[in-house]
Design an enzyme around this catalytic site. Sequence first.
Site, mmCIF file in Angstrom:
data_model
loop_
_atom_site.group_PDB
_atom_site.id
_atom_site.type_symbol
_atom_site.label_atom_id
_atom_site.label_comp_id
_atom_site.label_asym_id
_atom_site.label_seq_id
_atom_site.Cartn_x
_atom_site.Cartn_y
_atom_site.Cartn_z
ATOM 1 N N GLY A 127 73.630 -26.850 -8.787
ATOM 2 C CA GLY A 127 72.224 -27.209 -8.962
ATOM 3 C C GLY A 127 72.059 -28.325 -9.983
ATOM 4 N N ALA A 128 72.929 -29.339 -9.900
ATOM 5 C CA ALA A 128 72.981 -30.376 -10.939
ATOM 6 C C ALA A 128 72.064 -31.556 -10.674
ATOM 7 C CB ALA A 128 74.419 -30.879 -11.090
ATOM 8 N N GLY A 164 70.410 -28.029 -14.794
ATOM 9 C CA GLY A 164 71.717 -28.461 -14.329
ATOM 10 C C GLY A 164 71.964 -29.931 -14.578
ATOM 11 N N SER A 190 68.338 -15.044 -17.836
ATOM 12 C CA SER A 190 66.904 -15.300 -17.972
ATOM 13 C C SER A 190 66.316 -14.360 -19.006
ATOM 14 C CB SER A 190 66.195 -15.088 -16.627
ATOM 15 O OG SER A 190 64.787 -15.101 -16.783
ATOM 16 N N TYR A 238 62.852 -12.289 -8.362
ATOM 17 C CA TYR A 238 63.494 -13.178 -9.337
ATOM 18 C C TYR A 238 64.148 -12.382 -10.462
ATOM 19 C CZ TYR A 238 64.132 -16.486 -13.129
ATOM 20 O OH TYR A 238 64.678 -17.212 -14.154
#
Length: 327
Positions: free
Chosen positions: A26-27, A32, A164, A189
């Site tokens: 996820g860069a 990211g 998280s 989530y």
Amino acid sequence: MITRGPADWDPGALPDLSGRMYLVTGANAGLGYFASEKLAAAGAHVILSGRHPNRLAAAHDALEARVPGASVETLLLDVSNPGSIRAAAASVRGGLFSRSRLDGVLLNAGIVHTPRTRELTRDGRELVFATNALGHFVLAAELLTTLAKSAARREHSRLVWLGSVSTHLGIGEPTDFQLERRYEAWHAYVQSKLVVHALGIEADARLRAADVPVDSVVAHPGYSIGGRTEMVTGVNEPSRWKRLRDGVQPWAQSKKRGADALVRALTDPDVRGGEYWGPKFWTQGRTVRQRPSRWAADRDVRTRVWEECERLTGTEWPFARAARAAR
């Protein structure tokens, strides 16, 4: 609640990472991207991975423009798709990149803005759980031997899982992993992040037991939002309304600042496997070591989470092979 880490860690002056290689999922945006930028600025070779070719190209161009001389490459990788994961891992293992080593993987990709109704992946897994947890479970297994080989040269390699702050908000033990009985976007989530937190700590316990010199660490970015983050063309381009809305939240910080916790967990030699790191004031602040969430600290819960991920993915981590590779 919080255990302080060494106060002399400076996120603006990272240790020299020349010769090291890191993969970031996820860069192409958000945490990211900014983590990748920090790693590249310290001399590391960074593989930027993501599922959108055009967005990856934009992130690659932005990073090279902002970090002159950066050593970066891109890799197509959709963490919700097991086939994509295995193909990408094979590319890394096969030495198709500039270096045939791998010092760390930042398991960052995920869904934050969850769908209102339950959605499934191509292989029938609940989308949020598959993207945030199952995909990274498979990717880590696929790259474990490569990480172990690199660890043999440098004493350790590292996996960093994206936690998280929401995992401390009182949601119960994860049981209905695929949310087949009831789906709620927020619950999807938080439960996925509880699973990630449990996997990160359980992975380290199993790595230690198998004598594999790879650390597994969990880090969370606090409350890091785009409207408080500098504009980077093709990477972070918040609207004026988002700037205004996010700007009136004093407990928030930028995604660039939030990436500090992830980078420290990945590169600081004082960080130990099985630890949990994040901002000092939970939503913002300098990075310190913290106590894990209740369920992630429970060995029985961690075992059940691990076994369920094995069952759903058909994947077992190659601990014995990784241990041999590190010798």
